[in-house]
Design a protein around this motif. Sequence first.
Motif, mmCIF file in Angstrom:
data_model
loop_
_atom_site.group_PDB
_atom_site.id
_atom_site.type_symbol
_atom_site.label_atom_id
_atom_site.label_comp_id
_atom_site.label_asym_id
_atom_site.label_seq_id
_atom_site.Cartn_x
_atom_site.Cartn_y
_atom_site.Cartn_z
ATOM 1 N N GLU A 313 -83.923 -91.836 -18.744
ATOM 2 C CA GLU A 313 -83.247 -92.934 -18.059
ATOM 3 C C GLU A 313 -82.944 -92.517 -16.636
ATOM 4 O O GLU A 313 -82.459 -91.414 -16.385
ATOM 5 N N PHE A 314 -83.265 -93.423 -15.709
ATOM 6 C CA PHE A 314 -83.011 -93.121 -14.300
ATOM 7 C C PHE A 314 -81.524 -93.166 -13.998
ATOM 8 O O PHE A 314 -80.869 -94.155 -14.314
ATOM 9 N N ALA A 317 -80.206 -94.981 -8.268
ATOM 10 C CA ALA A 317 -80.631 -94.455 -6.958
ATOM 11 C C ALA A 317 -79.828 -95.149 -5.859
ATOM 12 O O ALA A 317 -79.370 -96.277 -6.049
ATOM 13 N N ARG A 352 -92.437 -104.440 -6.689
ATOM 14 C CA ARG A 352 -93.242 -103.454 -7.439
ATOM 15 C C ARG A 352 -94.695 -103.835 -7.186
ATOM 16 O O ARG A 352 -95.271 -104.645 -7.904
ATOM 17 N N LEU A 457 -88.246 -87.290 -10.537
ATOM 18 C CA LEU A 457 -87.335 -88.342 -10.982
ATOM 19 C C LEU A 457 -85.908 -87.873 -11.289
ATOM 20 O O LEU A 457 -85.040 -88.689 -11.543
ATOM 21 N N PRO A 460 -83.087 -89.244 -8.247
ATOM 22 C CA PRO A 460 -84.016 -90.365 -8.098
ATOM 23 C C PRO A 460 -84.156 -90.898 -6.679
ATOM 24 O O PRO A 460 -83.171 -91.130 -5.987
ATOM 25 N N ASN A 462 -85.317 -94.017 -4.113
ATOM 26 C CA ASN A 462 -85.224 -95.477 -4.262
ATOM 27 C C ASN A 462 -86.540 -96.159 -3.901
ATOM 28 O O ASN A 462 -86.640 -97.380 -3.915
ATOM 29 N N ALA A 484 -88.980 -96.319 -18.829
ATOM 30 C CA ALA A 484 -88.058 -95.811 -17.804
ATOM 31 C C ALA A 484 -88.216 -96.598 -16.503
ATOM 32 O O ALA A 484 -87.226 -97.000 -15.882
ATOM 33 N N LEU A 485 -89.473 -96.847 -16.092
ATOM 34 C CA LEU A 485 -89.715 -97.541 -14.823
ATOM 35 C C LEU A 485 -89.345 -99.018 -14.897
ATOM 36 O O LEU A 485 -88.999 -99.624 -13.889
ATOM 37 N N ASN A 487 -86.715 -100.139 -16.183
ATOM 38 C CA ASN A 487 -85.273 -100.216 -15.900
ATOM 39 C C ASN A 487 -84.909 -99.629 -14.527
ATOM 40 O O ASN A 487 -83.741 -99.567 -14.177
ATOM 41 N N TYR A 488 -85.929 -99.181 -13.793
ATOM 42 C CA TYR A 488 -85.690 -98.563 -12.473
ATOM 43 C C TYR A 488 -85.348 -99.678 -11.474
ATOM 44 O O TYR A 488 -86.014 -100.709 -11.429
ATOM 45 N N GLU A 489 -84.316 -99.442 -10.666
ATOM 46 C CA GLU A 489 -83.858 -100.516 -9.777
ATOM 47 C C GLU A 489 -84.422 -100.412 -8.365
ATOM 48 O O GLU A 489 -84.159 -101.270 -7.526
#
Length: 539
Positions: A313-314, A317, A352, A457, A460, A462, A484-485, A487-489
């Motif tokens: 889990e990240f 950032a 993204r 990672l 992290p 941004n 994981a990605l 949920n990456y913000e």
Amino acid sequence: MIRLDNISKHNGQRVIFIEASAALQKGEKVGLVGPNGAGKSTLFRMMTKQEEPDEGQVLVDRGVSVGFFSQDVGEMSGRSAVAEVMNGAGAVSEVAAELAVLEAAMADPEQYDQLESILERFGEVQARFEELGGYALDGKAREVLHGLGFSQAMMDGDVGNLSGGWKMRVALGRILLMRPDVMLLDEPSNHLDLESLIWLEQFLSGYDGALLMTSHDRAFMNRIINKVIEIDGGTLTSYSGDYEFYEQQRAISEKQQQAQFERQQAMLAKEVSFIERFKARASHAAQVQSRVKKLDKIDRVEPPKRRQAMSFEFPPAPRSGDVVASLQGVDKSYGSKVIYKGLDLLIRRGERCCIMGVNGAGKSTLLKLIAGTTQPDAGTVTIGSNVKMGYFAQHAMDVLDGSLTIFETLERAFPLANQGALRSLAGGFGFSGDEVEKSCRVLSGGEKARLVMALMLFDPPNFLVLDEPTNHLDIGTKEMLIKALANYEGTMLFVSHDRHFLAALSNRVLELSADGLHQYGGGYTEYVARTGQEAPGLH
């Protein structure tokens, strides 16, 4: 066509197979799956008689031709890629080699006095070449190489000048041209770009022989196979259907086995409790004895094998400015090859972006320009305010120090982090327990990629800039990374040939082509729906 009959195999103290059986029948297209180190490559080597089982037998039907592609392609040089591919086609390749020698002899002034006999032999060999369908074979070899992404110049150039990845395509082409009765393909989807991958998918779907293959690309597997053989804990289990169906069935049978195990455990606990309670009473002696005997005879249900699921889990950032990266009027050439002319691009926070384009369109170059590892010939590349970038290059694994262990590598990168945090980071990327003491020198490609990801990672960024991050990763690691990605913000810009990865993570598509940059709102799935194609180079 090939049968594995009660095979057992040990590697030193390690048991790979215990009385395992399976069969590959005519017309079956089978995906071989299982965790890393389960014995997939060993199985291929036994099927091709490079290794023998310790017990049991591997039976291949008489007269069945077998073509085997592995990642270890050996040395290739001194021939063109076309000749190398045709070399796998049996007698015709020997005749083709003699034709080439005779053609050279006819043009050699020093052999002019023998020209008559050379011409006579040339006529004989040429007739034999035609009889064997040699001229058609040359065309077919070029068709296969074109499908695998080769230009005409690469087809006719010395295969020795090609990189390892392109040599693998030549070795794969050799098996495809051969069209044996049985194809055994160990990771054929490695080193292929999206266009070649889709071409191979169509080729194998139309192939009428039997096929057994491994692949870390679930979309590729799903479209080809109609059966799965799973290796796990020394046994082979067959499932009818594609990869998705196998996953569903495996989950159902795990659930059933768990329920059966729990029911039996409850029953055993009840019996043991009765025995403990009444064993000292003479009045219950017969009943106690009877129940003890009953317990001894019961076949114990094993709990389902739990695969170690990786999860990462990240940590949040820091937030960047709205504009993450901006390219204005960028020109870039390599020698006489123009990659971009006047390229403009704006990447905003939260986007993204996946980059699409045929080989040589400049996908990796765009990432390098934004990461600052290469400079534009003209124009500007600007990174926005408060942007903290993480860049995963295709050759990121080469920077690892082979003399350090996994844990020492993490410690050197994060000297202020406590050991518990680093161990949990390593565990999230599949390095648990003593595995962190492995030297980087002995890591596989997939393990190196996981370690580089962990390094990138932990603290992290941004803005993630990723060039083929899924190369070398197995299906389980890819799933962990996608989760994981998802949920990456932060913001992402990436190149990948994995359609599952592209569809799960993109919300904007940048397509590089000869006439410039085309931009599509919506992710990869919307891009496919809008353009009617899964990759730009397909027609």
